[in-house]
Design a protein around this motif. Structure first.
Motif, PDB file in Angstrom:
ATOM      1  N   MET A 273       0.838  -1.201   0.000  1.00  0.00           N
ATOM      2  CA  MET A 273       0.000   0.000   0.000  1.00  0.00           C
ATOM      3  C   MET A 273       0.873   1.250   0.000  1.00  0.00           C
ATOM      4  SD  MET A 273      -2.937  -1.201   2.745  1.00  0.00           S
ATOM      5  CE  MET A 273      -3.782   0.365   2.681  1.00  0.00           C
ATOM      6  N   LEU A 274       1.997   1.206   0.735  1.00  0.00           N
ATOM      7  CA  LEU A 274       2.915   2.350   0.734  1.00  0.00           C
ATOM      8  C   LEU A 274       3.542   2.556  -0.630  1.00  0.00           C
ATOM      9  CD1 LEU A 274       4.843   2.006   4.131  1.00  0.00           C
ATOM     10  CD2 LEU A 274       3.228   3.775   3.495  1.00  0.00           C
ATOM     11  N   SER A 275       3.937   1.465  -1.260  1.00  0.00           N
ATOM     12  CA  SER A 275       4.654   1.582  -2.534  1.00  0.00           C
ATOM     13  C   SER A 275       3.760   2.055  -3.663  1.00  0.00           C
ATOM     14  CB  SER A 275       5.283   0.219  -2.897  1.00  0.00           C
ATOM     15  OG  SER A 275       4.259  -0.765  -3.068  1.00  0.00           O
ATOM     16  N   THR A 276       2.459   1.789  -3.550  1.00  0.00           N
ATOM     17  CA  THR A 276       1.549   2.169  -4.633  1.00  0.00           C
ATOM     18  C   THR A 276       0.941   3.554  -4.447  1.00  0.00           C
ATOM     19  OG1 THR A 276      -0.267   1.086  -3.471  1.00  0.00           O
ATOM     20  CG2 THR A 276       0.952  -0.228  -5.107  1.00  0.00           C
ATOM     21  N   ASN A 277       1.157   4.181  -3.296  1.00  0.00           N
ATOM     22  CA  ASN A 277       0.565   5.492  -3.055  1.00  0.00           C
ATOM     23  C   ASN A 277       1.573   6.367  -2.317  1.00  0.00           C
ATOM     24  OD1 ASN A 277      -1.094   7.696  -2.185  1.00  0.00           O
ATOM     25  ND2 ASN A 277      -2.875   6.373  -2.536  1.00  0.00           N
ATOM     26  N   TYR A 278       2.002   7.412  -3.003  1.00  0.00           N
ATOM     27  CA  TYR A 278       3.025   8.292  -2.441  1.00  0.00           C
ATOM     28  C   TYR A 278       2.487   9.157  -1.302  1.00  0.00           C
ATOM     29  CZ  TYR A 278       6.738  11.802  -2.277  1.00  0.00           C
ATOM     30  OH  TYR A 278       7.757  12.618  -1.857  1.00  0.00           O
ATOM     31  N   ASP A 279       1.156   9.337  -1.195  1.00  0.00           N
ATOM     32  CA  ASP A 279       0.580  10.219  -0.169  1.00  0.00           C
ATOM     33  C   ASP A 279       0.516   9.574   1.210  1.00  0.00           C
ATOM     34  OD1 ASP A 279      -1.792  11.599  -2.518  1.00  0.00           O
ATOM     35  OD2 ASP A 279       0.152  12.371  -1.860  1.00  0.00           O
ATOM     36  N   ILE A 280       0.937   8.302   1.327  1.00  0.00           N
ATOM     37  CA  ILE A 280       0.929   7.631   2.627  1.00  0.00           C
ATOM     38  C   ILE A 280       2.340   7.676   3.196  1.00  0.00           C
ATOM     39  CG2 ILE A 280       0.451   5.484   3.866  1.00  0.00           C
ATOM     40  CD1 ILE A 280      -1.465   4.704   1.654  1.00  0.00           C
ATOM     41  N   ASN A 281       2.505   8.246   4.411  1.00  0.00           N
ATOM     42  CA  ASN A 281       3.800   8.277   5.094  1.00  0.00           C
ATOM     43  C   ASN A 281       4.063   6.973   5.827  1.00  0.00           C
ATOM     44  OD1 ASN A 281       4.346  10.875   4.226  1.00  0.00           O
ATOM     45  ND2 ASN A 281       3.366  11.805   6.012  1.00  0.00           N
TER      46      ASN A 281
ATOM     47  N   ARG B 164      -4.813  14.424  14.840  1.00  0.00           N
ATOM     48  CA  ARG B 164      -3.536  15.126  14.703  1.00  0.00           C
ATOM     49  C   ARG B 164      -2.379  14.150  14.612  1.00  0.00           C
ATOM     50  NH1 ARG B 164      -1.386  19.813  18.855  1.00  0.00           N
ATOM     51  NH2 ARG B 164       0.511  20.373  17.717  1.00  0.00           N
ATOM     52  N   SER B 165      -1.394  14.521  13.800  1.00  0.00           N
ATOM     53  CA  SER B 165      -0.185  13.726  13.648  1.00  0.00           C
ATOM     54  C   SER B 165       0.984  14.429  14.322  1.00  0.00           C
ATOM     55  CB  SER B 165       0.135  13.511  12.162  1.00  0.00           C
ATOM     56  OG  SER B 165       1.399  12.893  12.000  1.00  0.00           O
ATOM     57  N   ALA B 166       1.983  13.618  14.716  1.00  0.00           N
ATOM     58  CA  ALA B 166       3.187  14.201  15.311  1.00  0.00           C
ATOM     59  C   ALA B 166       4.017  14.953  14.286  1.00  0.00           C
ATOM     60  CB  ALA B 166       4.034  13.109  15.961  1.00  0.00           C
ATOM     61  N   SER B 167       3.781  14.695  13.032  1.00  0.00           N
ATOM     62  CA  SER B 167       4.512  15.359  11.945  1.00  0.00           C
ATOM     63  C   SER B 167       3.710  16.557  11.451  1.00  0.00           C
ATOM     64  CB  SER B 167       4.751  14.375  10.794  1.00  0.00           C
ATOM     65  OG  SER B 167       5.338  15.042   9.692  1.00  0.00           O
ATOM     66  N   ASN B 168       4.430  17.643  11.085  1.00  0.00           N
ATOM     67  CA  ASN B 168       3.752  18.858  10.615  1.00  0.00           C
ATOM     68  C   ASN B 168       3.177  18.697   9.209  1.00  0.00           C
ATOM     69  OD1 ASN B 168       4.298  20.275  12.973  1.00  0.00           O
ATOM     70  ND2 ASN B 168       6.312  20.940  12.218  1.00  0.00           N
ATOM     71  N   ASP B 169       3.701  17.728   8.444  1.00  0.00           N
ATOM     72  CA  ASP B 169       3.229  17.565   7.061  1.00  0.00           C
ATOM     73  C   ASP B 169       2.277  16.389   6.935  1.00  0.00           C
ATOM     74  OD1 ASP B 169       6.028  15.670   5.648  1.00  0.00           O
ATOM     75  OD2 ASP B 169       4.997  15.552   7.568  1.00  0.00           O
ATOM     76  N   GLY B 170       1.685  15.919   8.035  1.00  0.00           N
ATOM     77  CA  GLY B 170       0.814  14.761   7.958  1.00  0.00           C
ATOM     78  C   GLY B 170      -0.465  14.936   8.738  1.00  0.00           C
TER      79      GLY B 170
ATOM     80  N   VAL C 254      -7.455   0.192  11.038  1.00  0.00           N
ATOM     81  CA  VAL C 254      -6.355   0.668  10.207  1.00  0.00           C
ATOM     82  C   VAL C 254      -6.062   2.116  10.591  1.00  0.00           C
ATOM     83  CG1 VAL C 254      -7.925   1.393   8.369  1.00  0.00           C
ATOM     84  CG2 VAL C 254      -5.499   1.028   7.862  1.00  0.00           C
ATOM     85  N   ILE C 255      -4.759   2.400  10.775  1.00  0.00           N
ATOM     86  CA  ILE C 255      -4.303   3.742  11.126  1.00  0.00           C
ATOM     87  C   ILE C 255      -3.207   4.110  10.150  1.00  0.00           C
ATOM     88  CG2 ILE C 255      -3.310   5.213  12.908  1.00  0.00           C
ATOM     89  CD1 ILE C 255      -4.345   3.296  14.993  1.00  0.00           C
ATOM     90  N   ALA C 256      -3.338   5.275   9.517  1.00  0.00           N
ATOM     91  CA  ALA C 256      -2.344   5.693   8.515  1.00  0.00           C
ATOM     92  C   ALA C 256      -2.113   7.193   8.624  1.00  0.00           C
ATOM     93  CB  ALA C 256      -2.815   5.332   7.108  1.00  0.00           C
ATOM     94  N   GLU C 257      -0.866   7.569   8.393  1.00  0.00           N
ATOM     95  CA  GLU C 257      -0.533   8.993   8.327  1.00  0.00           C
ATOM     96  C   GLU C 257      -0.425   9.377   6.862  1.00  0.00           C
ATOM     97  OE1 GLU C 257       3.464  10.954   8.788  1.00  0.00           O
ATOM     98  OE2 GLU C 257       2.586  11.454  10.740  1.00  0.00           O
ATOM     99  N   LEU C 258      -1.290  10.339   6.442  1.00  0.00           N
ATOM    100  CA  LEU C 258      -1.329  10.795   5.059  1.00  0.00           C
ATOM    101  C   LEU C 258      -0.752  12.191   4.972  1.00  0.00           C
ATOM    102  CD1 LEU C 258      -4.978   9.672   4.237  1.00  0.00           C
ATOM    103  CD2 LEU C 258      -2.876   8.313   4.162  1.00  0.00           C
ATOM    104  N   LYS C 259      -0.178  12.507   3.848  1.00  0.00           N
ATOM    105  CA  LYS C 259       0.367  13.846   3.643  1.00  0.00           C
ATOM    106  C   LYS C 259      -0.788  14.849   3.523  1.00  0.00           C
ATOM    107  CE  LYS C 259       4.630  12.326   1.415  1.00  0.00           C
ATOM    108  NZ  LYS C 259       5.493  12.402   0.208  1.00  0.00           N
ATOM    109  N   ASN C 260      -0.622  15.996   4.206  1.00  0.00           N
ATOM    110  CA  ASN C 260      -1.665  17.019   4.202  1.00  0.00           C
ATOM    111  C   ASN C 260      -1.420  18.087   3.149  1.00  0.00           C
ATOM    112  OD1 ASN C 260       0.498  18.349   5.278  1.00  0.00           O
ATOM    113  ND2 ASN C 260      -0.468  18.819   7.254  1.00  0.00           N
ATOM    114  N   THR C 261      -0.743  17.697   2.081  1.00  0.00           N
ATOM    115  CA  THR C 261      -0.430  18.657   1.018  1.00  0.00           C
ATOM    116  C   THR C 261      -1.694  19.233   0.403  1.00  0.00           C
ATOM    117  OG1 THR C 261       1.551  17.373   0.564  1.00  0.00           O
ATOM    118  CG2 THR C 261       0.893  18.980  -1.096  1.00  0.00           C
ATOM    119  N   VAL C 262      -2.731  18.392   0.241  1.00  0.00           N
ATOM    120  CA  VAL C 262      -3.962  18.865  -0.395  1.00  0.00           C
ATOM    121  C   VAL C 262      -4.644  19.916   0.471  1.00  0.00           C
ATOM    122  CG1 VAL C 262      -4.337  16.769  -1.733  1.00  0.00           C
ATOM    123  CG2 VAL C 262      -5.181  16.896   0.614  1.00  0.00           C
TER     124      VAL C 262
END
Length: 578
Positions: free
Chosen positions: A113-121, A173-179, A198-206
């Motif tokens: 799942m990580l390898s197929t989607n760049y928006d997942i940290n 909230r995520s511990a990372s500023n970009d997630g 399921v728990i996932a950290e996604l990039k908050n770029t959008v």
């Protein structure tokens, strides 16, 4: 002769001048300036509120759409359930298989799942036995990778909210500023049960792209909060918006609103600094204020030219009135123009000062004569009160000495004559108006001792004296009339033993002397008439004592009597504690 009304010209009156000033100052620029300011501020706030609501509603729609697309593009609901629940059922379900490769296969699925989607940290799954399966992107810094313990803690912290919304996505909230962290229960369609989370950290770029073109100085600041109020993202430099829940005391300076997004899973807060926005109108306000200040200066100049001379003369009038109030009737002349109201007032003040001076001279002369007469009268009354003595006492003493001499012999007679000599000697020595309380007590003790020898089985005297008060000054011979009344009107008519109690103490800055006896007492209907002139002549010294105390110390002090017929009598004397 020209009357006062004919001398007054309306155009020179202070009333006319004040009307002109009030019309110029009150009906023009001040009212207009205040109205313009309030109307402008109200219009600006209304317009800003409408613009803020419109902009925030658009942003809410964009955020809702972006979060939905981010969720479906990374951790889609149906695909994730179909992909992971069969493995979780095999690992922890009722048909649990003892296959050592199942858990590595589960982690392999997460890595795919990580390898197929760049928006997942990073992505993790927690099964029903709270086992954590975690996969992180290899290129992510080590300090940015969560541990299994931190993922499990995150799950426990939000477990209640996830369980309240089974099948729905929870953003937190995520511990990372970009997630931003996504949490969701996994539903097994075969067993119709929830098999894990399921728990996932996604990039908050959008999310950042939505706000990157927004000018905070013009439209205000935005902030995103999760369901627990944790900050997810903000355009402000502060951790929380100023008008938020922690800053309610400053809400009047801010325009603050909150909006629910994604069915209540995200909250958007919008804050506009009204104080900063009002600065846009500062140029207009400065210009209006400058015009108002310029007009105010013109009015001041106008007032100075119109009332300058009058102000000087009014100051002289006030000075003259002050002199008159202090008794100085040498007045300073004024320079009002003829026909002015102030000129007429100045003349009347001069006439009034002359009349007051004449009246004061007459009153002063009459007052001096009256005071001399009052002093003579008071002095006469004082000496008359002080010189009074009851002949009843002297007659009884002499008769008693004669009877005792015939019955008992010389010793008893000698003792009584000695006591009587001491009594008269101290009475002669008490020529001053006041004496110490100690001297007065000794005088009364000698006086009562004479009576105890005359009535040996009928009189008992008790003393309750505060020794700290013995040096206080009291009027001379002030107690003798009171004690004599207790003996003559209390003891003598009564059959049996009579007790007289003399108490001395202080109370509320007052010296109090009480003379109590259990003699015959006074009927209730006569107590109120004891101090009247006709009744006082029948009593030994009661009114005289009261008049003397009030003559020396004032009406707040004096004599008070309390009695119950056939039981007791109490006389209370009060003096200032000097």
């Amino acid at each position: 002769m020209e009357s006062a009304q004919e001398r007054i010209r309306f155009r020179k009156t202070l009333y006319f001048k004040m009307i002109a000033v009030t019309a110029l100052l009150g009906l023009t620029f001040l009212a207009a300036l205040i109205c313009i300011y309030h109307v402008t501020c109200k219009w600006f706030k209304t317009e800003l509120t409408y613009q803020s609501d419109t902009l925030t509603e658009q942003i809410c729609r964009n955020v809702d759409i972006s979060l939905t697309e981010l969720m479906e593009g990374t951790i889609p609901l149906t695909a994730t359930n179909q992909r992971l629940t069969p493995m979780l059922r095999t690992v922890t379900g009722p048909d649990k298989a003892d296959d050592p490769f199942l858990k590595p296969r589960l982690r392999k699925q997460l890595e795919e799942m990580l390898s197929t989607n760049y928006d997942i940290n990073w992505v993790s799954v927690i099964d029903r036995s709270d086992t954590v399966y975690l996969a992180c992107r290899d290129g992510r810094p080590r300090e940015g990778r969560p541990s299994e313990e931190s993922v499990l803690k995150l799950y426990y912290d939000n477990k209640e909210d996830v369980s309240h919304r089974p099948g729905n996505t929870i953003w937190t909230r995520s511990a990372s500023n970009d997630g931003i962290v996504l949490m969701r229960y996994l539903f097994d369609e075969t067993t119709m049960k929830f098999s894990g989370c399921v728990i996932a950290e996604l990039k908050n770029t959008v999310l950042k792209e939505i706000f990157q073109d927004i000018d905070s100085s013009k439209v205000g600041n935005f902030a995103l909060y999760d369901i627990n109020g944790n900050l997810l993202f903000t355009t402000s430099e502060r951790d929380r918006l100023k008008a938020g829940a922690d800053h309610r005391e400053e809400k009047d300076n801010y325009l603050y609103a909150e909006y629910q997004v994604s069915r209540g899973r995200i909250k958007i807060a919008h804050e506009v600094d009204l104080k900063a926005k009002n600065s846009r109108f500062s140029d207009l306000l400065y210009f209006v204020s400058f015009i108002g200040l310029f007009i105010f200066v013109l009015i001041i100049i106008f007032l100075w030219l119109m009332f300058g001379n009058m102000a000087g003369n009014l100051r002289i009038l006030l000075s003259n009135i002050t002199r008159v109030s202090r008794g100085d009737f040498e007045l300073e002349p004024t320079s009002f123009s003829k026909g002015d109201q102030m000129d007429l007032i100045s003349e009347h003040i001069s006439e009034m000062a002359g009349n007051i001076q004449s009246l004061m001279d007459q009153i002063s002369s009459a007052k001096e004569i009256q005071q001399q007469n009052e002093y003579k009268l008071l002095e006469f009354q004082y000496h008359e009160l002080q010189a009074q003595i009851n002949p009843h006492f002297l007659f009884n003493i002499l008769q008693s000495i004669h009877g005792i001499a015939q019955i008992n012999g010389d010793k008893q007679v000698s003792r009584l004559i000695g006591l009587l000599a001491r009594f008269f000697r101290r009475n002669i020595e008490r020529s001053k108006n006041t004496c110490t309380l100690n001297a007065e007590m000794e005088y009364i003790k000698n006086y009562t001792e004479l009576y105890k020898n005359i009535y040996p089985d009928r009189l008992e005297v008790e003393w309750e004296v505060d020794e700290l008060l013995l040096d206080m000054m009291v009027p001379s011979c002030i107690l003798q009339p009171i004690v004599e009344n207790s003996l003559v009107h209390g003891m003598e008519p009564k059959i049996g033993l009579c007790t007289i109690r003399i108490s001395v103490y202080s109370e509320e800055e007052r010296l109090v002397i009480k003379v109590w006896d259990n003699g015959l007492g006074i009927p209730a209907e006569k107590i109120s008439t004891l101090f009247e002139n006709n009744e006082a002549k029948k009593r030994i010294g009661i009114k005289n004592v009261k008049d003397r105390i009030q003559l020396m110390y004032g009406p707040d002090y004096g004599v008070w009597i309390e009695s119950e017929y056939l039981h007791y009598t109490e006389v209370r004397l009060e003096f200032p504690l000097l």
